[in-house]
Motif scaffolding. Structure first.
Motif, PDB file in Angstrom:
ATOM      1  N   VAL A 172       0.863  -1.181   0.000  1.00 55.96           N
ATOM      2  CA  VAL A 172       0.000   0.000   0.000  1.00 55.96           C
ATOM      3  C   VAL A 172       0.900   1.230   0.000  1.00 55.96           C
ATOM      4  O   VAL A 172       1.743   1.377   0.893  1.00 55.96           O
ATOM      5  CB  VAL A 172      -0.906   0.003   1.250  1.00 55.96           C
ATOM      6  CG1 VAL A 172      -1.743   1.260   1.303  1.00 55.96           C
ATOM      7  CG2 VAL A 172      -1.771  -1.243   1.287  1.00 55.96           C
ATOM      8  N   SER A 181      -1.362   6.874  -6.061  1.00 53.94           N
ATOM      9  CA  SER A 181      -1.532   5.439  -6.247  1.00 53.94           C
ATOM     10  C   SER A 181      -2.214   4.826  -5.032  1.00 53.94           C
ATOM     11  O   SER A 181      -2.043   5.297  -3.906  1.00 53.94           O
ATOM     12  CB  SER A 181      -0.156   4.786  -6.444  1.00 53.94           C
ATOM     13  OG  SER A 181      -0.259   3.383  -6.497  1.00 53.94           O
ATOM     14  N   SER A 182      -2.952   3.739  -5.267  1.00 54.62           N
ATOM     15  CA  SER A 182      -3.615   3.062  -4.154  1.00 54.62           C
ATOM     16  C   SER A 182      -3.108   1.634  -3.939  1.00 54.62           C
ATOM     17  O   SER A 182      -3.469   0.995  -2.962  1.00 54.62           O
ATOM     18  CB  SER A 182      -5.129   3.034  -4.379  1.00 54.62           C
ATOM     19  OG  SER A 182      -5.426   2.440  -5.617  1.00 54.62           O
ATOM     20  N   PHE A 183      -2.236   1.131  -4.851  1.00 50.59           N
ATOM     21  CA  PHE A 183      -1.741  -0.235  -4.715  1.00 50.59           C
ATOM     22  C   PHE A 183      -0.409  -0.366  -5.450  1.00 50.59           C
ATOM     23  O   PHE A 183      -0.216   0.235  -6.509  1.00 50.59           O
ATOM     24  CB  PHE A 183      -2.758  -1.227  -5.302  1.00 50.59           C
ATOM     25  CG  PHE A 183      -2.402  -2.670  -5.089  1.00 50.59           C
ATOM     26  CD1 PHE A 183      -2.426  -3.234  -3.823  1.00 50.59           C
ATOM     27  CD2 PHE A 183      -2.021  -3.462  -6.158  1.00 50.59           C
ATOM     28  CE1 PHE A 183      -2.092  -4.566  -3.622  1.00 50.59           C
ATOM     29  CE2 PHE A 183      -1.689  -4.799  -5.972  1.00 50.59           C
ATOM     30  CZ  PHE A 183      -1.724  -5.355  -4.698  1.00 50.59           C
ATOM     31  N   LYS A 217      -4.111   6.342  -9.657  1.00 47.56           N
ATOM     32  CA  LYS A 217      -5.518   6.573  -9.343  1.00 47.56           C
ATOM     33  C   LYS A 217      -5.888   7.999  -9.727  1.00 47.56           C
ATOM     34  O   LYS A 217      -5.026   8.853  -9.917  1.00 47.56           O
ATOM     35  CB  LYS A 217      -5.795   6.318  -7.853  1.00 47.56           C
ATOM     36  CG  LYS A 217      -5.152   7.298  -6.894  1.00 47.56           C
ATOM     37  CD  LYS A 217      -5.534   6.971  -5.460  1.00 47.56           C
ATOM     38  CE  LYS A 217      -4.947   8.011  -4.507  1.00 47.56           C
ATOM     39  NZ  LYS A 217      -5.263   7.708  -3.117  1.00 47.56           N
ATOM     40  N   ASP A 218      -7.175   8.250  -9.856  1.00 48.77           N
ATOM     41  CA  ASP A 218      -7.698   9.587 -10.182  1.00 48.77           C
ATOM     42  C   ASP A 218      -7.059  10.172 -11.441  1.00 48.77           C
ATOM     43  O   ASP A 218      -6.651  11.329 -11.468  1.00 48.77           O
ATOM     44  CB  ASP A 218      -7.505  10.543  -9.001  1.00 48.77           C
ATOM     45  CG  ASP A 218      -8.214  10.081  -7.748  1.00 48.77           C
ATOM     46  OD1 ASP A 218      -9.270   9.429  -7.875  1.00 48.77           O
ATOM     47  OD2 ASP A 218      -7.710  10.353  -6.641  1.00 48.77           O
ATOM     48  N   TYR A 266       3.401   1.001  -9.326  1.00 51.77           N
ATOM     49  CA  TYR A 266       2.390   1.726  -8.557  1.00 51.77           C
ATOM     50  C   TYR A 266       1.232   2.010  -9.496  1.00 51.77           C
ATOM     51  O   TYR A 266       1.402   2.695 -10.504  1.00 51.77           O
ATOM     52  CB  TYR A 266       2.961   3.038  -8.017  1.00 51.77           C
ATOM     53  CG  TYR A 266       3.943   2.856  -6.896  1.00 51.77           C
ATOM     54  CD1 TYR A 266       3.544   3.047  -5.575  1.00 51.77           C
ATOM     55  CD2 TYR A 266       5.264   2.503  -7.134  1.00 51.77           C
ATOM     56  CE1 TYR A 266       4.443   2.887  -4.528  1.00 51.77           C
ATOM     57  CE2 TYR A 266       6.159   2.340  -6.097  1.00 51.77           C
ATOM     58  CZ  TYR A 266       5.745   2.532  -4.804  1.00 51.77           C
ATOM     59  OH  TYR A 266       6.638   2.368  -3.775  1.00 51.77           O
ATOM     60  N   SER A 297       1.007   7.871  -1.967  1.00 54.46           N
ATOM     61  CA  SER A 297      -0.407   7.585  -1.705  1.00 54.46           C
ATOM     62  C   SER A 297      -1.331   8.607  -2.365  1.00 54.46           C
ATOM     63  O   SER A 297      -2.506   8.325  -2.572  1.00 54.46           O
ATOM     64  CB  SER A 297      -0.671   7.534  -0.194  1.00 54.46           C
ATOM     65  OG  SER A 297      -0.504   8.805   0.379  1.00 54.46           O
ATOM     66  N   ASP A 298      -0.808   9.781  -2.721  1.00 54.46           N
ATOM     67  CA  ASP A 298      -1.617  10.781  -3.422  1.00 54.46           C
ATOM     68  C   ASP A 298      -1.907  10.367  -4.864  1.00 54.46           C
ATOM     69  O   ASP A 298      -2.900  10.797  -5.440  1.00 54.46           O
ATOM     70  CB  ASP A 298      -0.903  12.138  -3.431  1.00 54.46           C
ATOM     71  CG  ASP A 298      -0.745  12.725  -2.040  1.00 54.46           C
ATOM     72  OD1 ASP A 298      -1.525  12.357  -1.137  1.00 54.46           O
ATOM     73  OD2 ASP A 298       0.170  13.550  -1.857  1.00 54.46           O
ATOM     74  N   ASN A 305       6.148   2.470  -0.106  1.00 54.87           N
ATOM     75  CA  ASN A 305       5.003   1.624   0.203  1.00 54.87           C
ATOM     76  C   ASN A 305       5.370   0.665   1.319  1.00 54.87           C
ATOM     77  O   ASN A 305       6.542   0.395   1.588  1.00 54.87           O
ATOM     78  CB  ASN A 305       4.503   0.888  -1.057  1.00 54.87           C
ATOM     79  CG  ASN A 305       5.325  -0.295  -1.471  1.00 54.87           C
ATOM     80  OD1 ASN A 305       5.114  -1.403  -0.985  1.00 54.87           O
ATOM     81  ND2 ASN A 305       6.268  -0.087  -2.385  1.00 54.87           N
TER      82      ASN A 305
END
Length: 179
Positions: free
Chosen positions: A39, A48-50, A80-81, A77, A45-46, A167
């Protein structure tokens, strides 16, 4: 400064790799191949989520408790978004301490993490630049036996422009013996 630290650390570890009369046998040397899943934390983390990766290592045991080697692989990575996927290709030396022939181990990888598909906006030039990477650190704690390693890790690349790509996750590797 980070590159200077990396060079100093590798020079400091060089006597470990300069041993005389080291015979490679299936009991002291092997290739480790495996997978990691994590994670993203911090800056990563901004975007990617995985994180999912492949791990490959060559290890030499000086005695039943101390192992050293080289490590590489690839960690992807998942963006996301609307952010594209990006990744890290580490090139590192590693050290492991095995408390018993089968059981708990502690380890750390130290080297350079090459970033893929990571860009940033340089305010001084007004251009989008590629971020090549930086100091790579990957401490681990886990369980091992003759064939398998299962471990928890924290992977971090201290990249240029104060970007930390990191991560927290778990990994598993299988030992392929050299003949």
């Amino acid at each position: 400064m980070k590159k200077l630290f990396l060079v100093a650390a590798l020079i400091g570890l060089s006597p470990i790799f300069a041993q005389e009369n080291t015979e490679i046998t299936p009991d002291n040397s092997w290739l480790k191949v495996g997978l990691t899943a994590g994670v993203p934390v911090g800056d990563a983390s901004d975007a990617s989520s995985f994180a999912l990766g492949a791990d490959i290592r060559g290890q030499y045991l000086f005695n039943p408790n101390v192992g050293v080697g080289i490590a590489s692989g690839y960690t992807n990575y998942f963006g996301k978004d609307g952010v594209d996927d990006f990744g890290i290709v580490p090139l590192a030396g590693f050290f492991r301490y095995y408390f018993t022939p089968s059981g708990l181990f502690l380890g750390v990888d130290l080297g350079y993490g090459f970033l893929t598909n990571v860009d940033y906006y340089d305010t001084s030039t007004g251009k989008v630049e590629s971020n090549d990477g930086g100091l790579y650190v990957n401490p681990q704690i886990g369980y091992h036996n003759r064939d398998w390693n299962i471990y928890a890790y924290y992977q971090n690349t201290f990249a240029d422009n104060d970007l930390n790509v990191s991560n927290v996750g778990v990994g598993v590797t299988y030992n392929i013996r050299f003949n």
